[in-house]
Enzyme design. Structure first.
Site, PDB file in Angstrom:
ATOM      1  N   GLY A  55       5.016  47.369  25.813  1.00 21.75           N
ATOM      2  CA  GLY A  55       5.350  46.816  24.502  1.00 21.75           C
ATOM      3  C   GLY A  55       5.030  47.388  23.258  1.00 21.75           C
ATOM      4  O   GLY A  55       4.819  48.679  23.466  1.00 21.75           O
ATOM      5  N   CYS A  56       4.987  46.847  22.153  1.00 21.46           N
ATOM      6  CA  CYS A  56       4.707  47.529  20.926  1.00 21.46           C
ATOM      7  C   CYS A  56       3.237  48.066  21.074  1.00 21.46           C
ATOM      8  O   CYS A  56       2.215  47.481  21.490  1.00 21.46           O
ATOM      9  CB  CYS A  56       4.423  46.555  19.735  1.00 21.46           C
ATOM     10  N   PHE A  57       3.039  49.442  20.884  1.00 23.88           N
ATOM     11  CA  PHE A  57       1.833  50.174  21.069  1.00 23.88           C
ATOM     12  C   PHE A  57       0.581  49.638  20.227  1.00 23.88           C
ATOM     13  O   PHE A  57      -0.773  50.122  20.519  1.00 23.88           O
ATOM     14  CB  PHE A  57       2.196  51.709  20.854  1.00 23.88           C
TER      15      PHE A  57
END
Length: 234
Positions: A55-57
């Site tokens: 997902g979003c880093f």
């Protein structure tokens, strides 16, 4: 020298990170899972790397920066080409890249298998296909990018172990992607969770994961994160 993102930049990034959102999703709860039955013994090397996408880093980086034995965690892209390793292009979902984090760790202090246990337990939901929470698209897929055949075997074995034990309510969809190059993300993405703790996105989606790390891996948690900018300024 990295520069901290401005308030305006943070606002724009929030919009981009969840541009394909279908609406608010419940903050992820951590889940206690068994350690991998197959793992690597501590080697003579004092530095190895792991590349994970979940997902979003921002959140994945923030978690591993707070794990003892991790020396650095860098946000970036993996799965596509150098020409398309740019945030605005990756956001299209058509580059082949996943938002990923390159983790440099001391295998004498923490094993690759332990990093994977944290990955599956608190860093993301491995049963969500091409999305994590409010973020939708193949760039937010769950993936493991092994550095060598040994890491690939440990990851493959662990996924099979967790699926067989029915640890999750659905099958794990994490892919093992061996052919890749990791490209560091733009400077304004590095240390984003630490630099923007009051951002609504961070508060709702990522800070609960930090709490899950503290509760489920208290022996591995450290309060002071290993920041990218701090390392570069030394």
């Amino acid at each position: 020298m990295w520069s901290a993102p401005s308030f305006l930049a943070g606002t724009v990034l929030l919009a981009l990170c969840s541009f394909a959102s279908s609406g608010p999703a419940a903050a992820q709860e951590g889940i206690a899972i068994p350690p991998p039955a197959v793992d690597r013994e501590a080697a003579g090397s004092n530095s190895e790397t792991a590349v994970l996408a979940g997902g979003c880093f921002w959140g994945v980086q923030g978690i591993y920066q707070r794990v003892q034995g991790v020396r650095s965690a860098v946000s970036g892209y993996a799965g596509g080409t150098a020409e398309t390793a740019h945030y605005e292009m990756v956001g299209s979902g058509r580059t082949g890249h996943a938002e990923a984090v390159e983790i440099t760790y001391d295998p004498r202090q923490i094993s690759y298998g332990k990093l994977l246990q944290i990955f599956f337990s608190v860093a993301h939901d491995p049963t969500e296909l091409n999305r994590q929470g409010p973020d939708i698209g193949p760039q937010y897929r769950t993936a493991i990018f092994p550095q060598n055949s040994e890491q690939a075997e440990i990851a493959k074995s662990y996924i099979a172990q967790l699926d067989q034990a029915r640890v999750f309510s659905a099958a794990i969809v994490t892919k093992i992607e061996s052919a890749y190059t990791f490209y560091p993300a733009e400077a304004y993405h590095q240390d984003y969770l630490t630099l923007n703790p009051t951002s609504p996105y961070i508060v709702y989606n990522d800070l609960p994961k930090i709490e899950n790390l503290k509760q489920l891996f208290s022996d591995r948690y450290r309060a002071t994160p290993a920041l990218v900018k701090a390392k570069l300024s030394n």
